[in-house]
Design a protein around this motif. Structure first.
Motif, PDB file in Angstrom:
ATOM      1  N   GLY A 184      -6.024   4.398  15.850  1.00  0.00           N
ATOM      2  CA  GLY A 184      -7.253   4.855  15.073  1.00  0.00           C
ATOM      3  C   GLY A 184      -7.159   6.212  14.282  1.00  0.00           C
ATOM      4  O   GLY A 184      -7.655   6.145  13.116  1.00  0.00           O
ATOM      5  N   LEU A 185      -6.229   7.127  14.578  1.00  0.00           N
ATOM      6  CA  LEU A 185      -6.271   8.393  13.929  1.00  0.00           C
ATOM      7  C   LEU A 185      -5.277   7.913  12.644  1.00  0.00           C
ATOM      8  O   LEU A 185      -5.550   8.578  11.572  1.00  0.00           O
ATOM      9  N   TYR A 186      -4.470   7.142  12.876  1.00  0.00           N
ATOM     10  CA  TYR A 186      -3.424   6.569  11.763  1.00  0.00           C
ATOM     11  C   TYR A 186      -4.166   5.829  10.631  1.00  0.00           C
ATOM     12  O   TYR A 186      -3.772   6.068   9.571  1.00  0.00           O
ATOM     13  N   ASP A 187      -5.326   5.034  11.182  1.00  0.00           N
ATOM     14  CA  ASP A 187      -5.994   4.290  10.110  1.00  0.00           C
ATOM     15  C   ASP A 187      -6.715   5.118   9.079  1.00  0.00           C
ATOM     16  O   ASP A 187      -6.524   4.946   8.102  1.00  0.00           O
ATOM     17  N   LYS A 188      -7.138   6.502   9.673  1.00  0.00           N
ATOM     18  CA  LYS A 188      -7.768   7.292   8.746  1.00  0.00           C
ATOM     19  C   LYS A 188      -6.855   7.872   7.525  1.00  0.00           C
ATOM     20  O   LYS A 188      -6.984   7.716   6.367  1.00  0.00           O
ATOM     21  N   PHE A 189      -5.622   7.897   8.017  1.00  0.00           N
ATOM     22  CA  PHE A 189      -4.582   8.228   7.041  1.00  0.00           C
ATOM     23  C   PHE A 189      -4.095   7.121   5.924  1.00  0.00           C
ATOM     24  O   PHE A 189      -4.111   7.357   4.898  1.00  0.00           O
ATOM     25  N   LEU A 190      -4.108   5.917   6.446  1.00  0.00           N
ATOM     26  CA  LEU A 190      -3.753   4.552   5.546  1.00  0.00           C
ATOM     27  C   LEU A 190      -4.979   4.440   4.885  1.00  0.00           C
ATOM     28  O   LEU A 190      -4.464   4.084   3.443  1.00  0.00           O
ATOM     29  N   ILE A 191      -6.031   4.597   5.386  1.00  0.00           N
ATOM     30  CA  ILE A 191      -7.341   4.198   4.360  1.00  0.00           C
ATOM     31  C   ILE A 191      -7.700   5.200   3.229  1.00  0.00           C
ATOM     32  O   ILE A 191      -7.575   5.053   2.103  1.00  0.00           O
ATOM     33  N   GLN A 192      -7.869   6.536   3.981  1.00  0.00           N
ATOM     34  CA  GLN A 192      -8.297   7.450   2.800  1.00  0.00           C
ATOM     35  C   GLN A 192      -7.106   8.183   2.129  1.00  0.00           C
ATOM     36  O   GLN A 192      -7.242   8.401   1.000  1.00  0.00           O
ATOM     37  N   SER A 193      -5.893   8.464   2.699  1.00  0.00           N
ATOM     38  CA  SER A 193      -4.789   9.108   2.090  1.00  0.00           C
ATOM     39  C   SER A 193      -4.236   8.073   1.124  1.00  0.00           C
ATOM     40  O   SER A 193      -3.758   8.486   0.248  1.00  0.00           O
ATOM     41  N   LEU A 194      -3.771   6.993   1.809  1.00  0.00           N
ATOM     42  CA  LEU A 194      -3.236   5.916   1.070  1.00  0.00           C
ATOM     43  C   LEU A 194      -4.022   5.179   0.110  1.00  0.00           C
ATOM     44  O   LEU A 194      -3.354   3.871  -0.772  1.00  0.00           O
ATOM     45  N   SER A 195      -5.217   5.099   0.129  1.00  0.00           N
ATOM     46  CA  SER A 195      -6.145   4.378  -0.432  1.00  0.00           C
ATOM     47  C   SER A 195      -6.129   2.849  -0.499  1.00  0.00           C
ATOM     48  O   SER A 195      -6.260   2.409  -1.338  1.00  0.00           O
ATOM     49  N   LEU A 211      -4.818  -3.736   3.965  1.00  0.00           N
ATOM     50  CA  LEU A 211      -4.170  -3.481   5.170  1.00  0.00           C
ATOM     51  C   LEU A 211      -4.298  -4.467   6.590  1.00  0.00           C
ATOM     52  O   LEU A 211      -3.465  -4.708   7.073  1.00  0.00           O
ATOM     53  N   GLN A 212      -5.371  -5.175   6.486  1.00  0.00           N
ATOM     54  CA  GLN A 212      -5.387  -6.347   7.593  1.00  0.00           C
ATOM     55  C   GLN A 212      -4.389  -7.475   7.255  1.00  0.00           C
ATOM     56  O   GLN A 212      -3.853  -8.010   8.077  1.00  0.00           O
ATOM     57  N   PHE A 213      -4.436  -7.842   5.906  1.00  0.00           N
ATOM     58  CA  PHE A 213      -3.179  -8.735   5.897  1.00  0.00           C
ATOM     59  C   PHE A 213      -1.787  -8.280   6.111  1.00  0.00           C
ATOM     60  O   PHE A 213      -0.996  -8.991   6.912  1.00  0.00           O
ATOM     61  N   TRP A 214      -1.329  -7.437   5.565  1.00  0.00           N
ATOM     62  CA  TRP A 214      -0.009  -6.780   5.875  1.00  0.00           C
ATOM     63  C   TRP A 214       0.322  -6.391   7.324  1.00  0.00           C
ATOM     64  O   TRP A 214       1.409  -6.409   7.999  1.00  0.00           O
ATOM     65  N   PHE A 215      -1.021  -5.879   7.878  1.00  0.00           N
ATOM     66  CA  PHE A 215      -0.660  -5.516   9.413  1.00  0.00           C
ATOM     67  C   PHE A 215      -0.495  -6.586  10.117  1.00  0.00           C
ATOM     68  O   PHE A 215       0.502  -6.851  11.164  1.00  0.00           O
ATOM     69  N   THR A 228       4.537   2.181   1.349  1.00  0.00           N
ATOM     70  CA  THR A 228       3.332   1.988   2.130  1.00  0.00           C
ATOM     71  C   THR A 228       3.474   0.637   3.021  1.00  0.00           C
ATOM     72  O   THR A 228       2.973   0.940   4.022  1.00  0.00           O
ATOM     73  N   HIS A 229       4.485  -0.136   2.733  1.00  0.00           N
ATOM     74  CA  HIS A 229       4.765  -1.215   3.862  1.00  0.00           C
ATOM     75  C   HIS A 229       5.324  -0.756   5.059  1.00  0.00           C
ATOM     76  O   HIS A 229       5.077  -1.163   5.792  1.00  0.00           O
ATOM     77  N   GLY A 230       6.168   0.165   4.738  1.00  0.00           N
ATOM     78  CA  GLY A 230       6.694   1.017   5.929  1.00  0.00           C
ATOM     79  C   GLY A 230       5.486   1.413   6.950  1.00  0.00           C
ATOM     80  O   GLY A 230       5.578   1.605   7.812  1.00  0.00           O
ATOM     81  N   PHE A 231       4.613   2.278   6.160  1.00  0.00           N
ATOM     82  CA  PHE A 231       3.652   2.845   7.015  1.00  0.00           C
ATOM     83  C   PHE A 231       2.793   1.893   7.703  1.00  0.00           C
ATOM     84  O   PHE A 231       2.362   2.177   8.846  1.00  0.00           O
ATOM     85  N   ILE A 232       2.653   0.675   6.992  1.00  0.00           N
ATOM     86  CA  ILE A 232       1.830  -0.494   7.575  1.00  0.00           C
ATOM     87  C   ILE A 232       2.673  -0.794   8.890  1.00  0.00           C
ATOM     88  O   ILE A 232       2.026  -1.383  10.146  1.00  0.00           O
ATOM     89  N   PHE A 233       3.877  -0.949   8.858  1.00  0.00           N
ATOM     90  CA  PHE A 233       4.847  -1.508   9.679  1.00  0.00           C
ATOM     91  C   PHE A 233       4.742  -0.633  10.872  1.00  0.00           C
ATOM     92  O   PHE A 233       4.861  -1.172  12.080  1.00  0.00           O
ATOM     93  N   ILE A 234       4.643   0.596  10.678  1.00  0.00           N
ATOM     94  CA  ILE A 234       4.533   1.626  11.931  1.00  0.00           C
ATOM     95  C   ILE A 234       3.394   1.390  12.898  1.00  0.00           C
ATOM     96  O   ILE A 234       3.226   1.453  13.781  1.00  0.00           O
ATOM     97  N   LYS A 235       2.168   1.007  11.980  1.00  0.00           N
ATOM     98  CA  LYS A 235       0.842   0.765  12.623  1.00  0.00           C
ATOM     99  C   LYS A 235       1.158  -0.557  13.439  1.00  0.00           C
ATOM    100  O   LYS A 235       0.422  -0.590  14.706  1.00  0.00           O
TER     101      LYS A 235
END
Length: 299
Positions: A174-185, A191-195, A72-79
């Motif tokens: 913005g599209l990626y946010d929906k994946f992070l929030i809904q798919s990764l819960s 999300l804000q802190f690690w981003f 999940t850290h990796g996904f946030i790093f991409i954002k």
């Protein structure tokens, strides 16, 4: 409820854009960006400390930052990489262009999000939504004509291409946010802190090459109170935006458009504060964009 949260996000984004214009005037873009992200990070750092040492109290406040796996850290790093590139382009454009030109171009973001939402998330637009989005695009064409009167030739100005690129990357995020929030819960504060953390690391690497080694650039930098304000206002806007996305019924295409009501603050108040030209003429395409947003909400 998610629509009202989107309007709150728009309010804070409008104020954020005004402060951002003031922060970058006559300043190096990269240190300003680091200052704004750093200020936002310090604003939410107490919640991380509270989550570690006082978890129950932080949970009761509703700001608990969860532990997340490395994947999940990796996904946030991409954002963080996407948004760092978007902000660098946007700040450079805002430094060289009037806010009454930059902000409306940024309003094309919902169009890119609209297309992505259809292709990726199979969101189905209604007839009035189609009309609303094309109204937004048509209004941006009118803005380009007004921009020429201010000596800004859209086809030849590299900062116009910079803000278009920033808009596209922002819509992708913005599209990626929906994946992070809904798919990764992920909850908003996690999300804000690690981003923020990963974005700061990216900017430090860039600054270590482009700014820190040069004394003249460091001395030319001007610290302004709006740098802190930008960071805090952005965190507030992101929090309400991510809270809206937590609703499983939230449509990213509509939420993205609702956020563009920030134009009222950026164009009307920004035009007065920064004494920019052709404010009355810019109200015509502004009305077109707001009408497009209204049609999306109404439908």
């Amino acid at each position: 409820m998610w629509m009202y949260l989107g309007l709150l996000a728009a309010l804070f984004l409008g104020l954020h854009n005004l402060c951002k214009k003031h922060a970058v005037q006559g300043n190096e873009v990269f240190p300003v960006l680091l200052g704004t992200i750093g200020s936002g990070f310090l604003f939410i750092l107490p919640f991380f400390i509270g989550s570690v040492f006082f978890p129950e109290a932080t949970k009761n406040l509703g700001f608990y930052i969860n532990s997340i796996p490395w994947q999940t850290h990796g996904f946030i790093f991409i954002k963080s990489m996407i948004m760092a590139a978007s902000w660098i382009l946007a700040y450079q454009a805002l430094k060289h262009l009037p806010i009454t030109i930059v902000t409306p171009i940024r309003s094309a973001g919902p169009f890119f999000t609209f297309i992505g939402a259809i292709i990726i998330y199979n969101e189905t637009p209604k007839f009035l939504q189609w009309i609303g989005f094309f109204l937004i695009i048509f209004s941006l064409i009118l803005y380009s004509r007004i921009g020429k009167k201010e000596g800004i030739i859209f086809k030849r100005n590299k900062w116009i291409f910079a803000i278009i690129g920033a808009t596209f990357l922002g819509a992708s995020s913005g599209l990626y946010d929906k994946f992070l929030i809904q798919s990764l819960s992920l909850n908003p504060q996690t999300l804000q802190f690690w981003f923020c953390w990963y974005t700061i690391l990216i900017l430090i690497v860039i600054l270590s090459i482009t700014w820190f080694p040069y004394k003249a650039k460091r001395q030319a930098f001007k610290w302004r109170w709006t740098i802190i304000a930008v960071g805090i206002l952005l965190q507030a806007a992101d929090y309400f935006y991510f809270k809206a996305l937590q609703d499983p019924d939230a449509l990213i295409m509509l939420l993205s458009a609702i956020k563009r009501s920030q134009l009222i603050i950026a164009v009307v108040i920004g035009g007065i504060v920064f004494k920019e030209h052709n404010k009355r003429k810019k109200l015509v395409p502004l009305f077109g964009i707001l009408l497009g947003v209204f049609l999306i909400l109404y439908s």
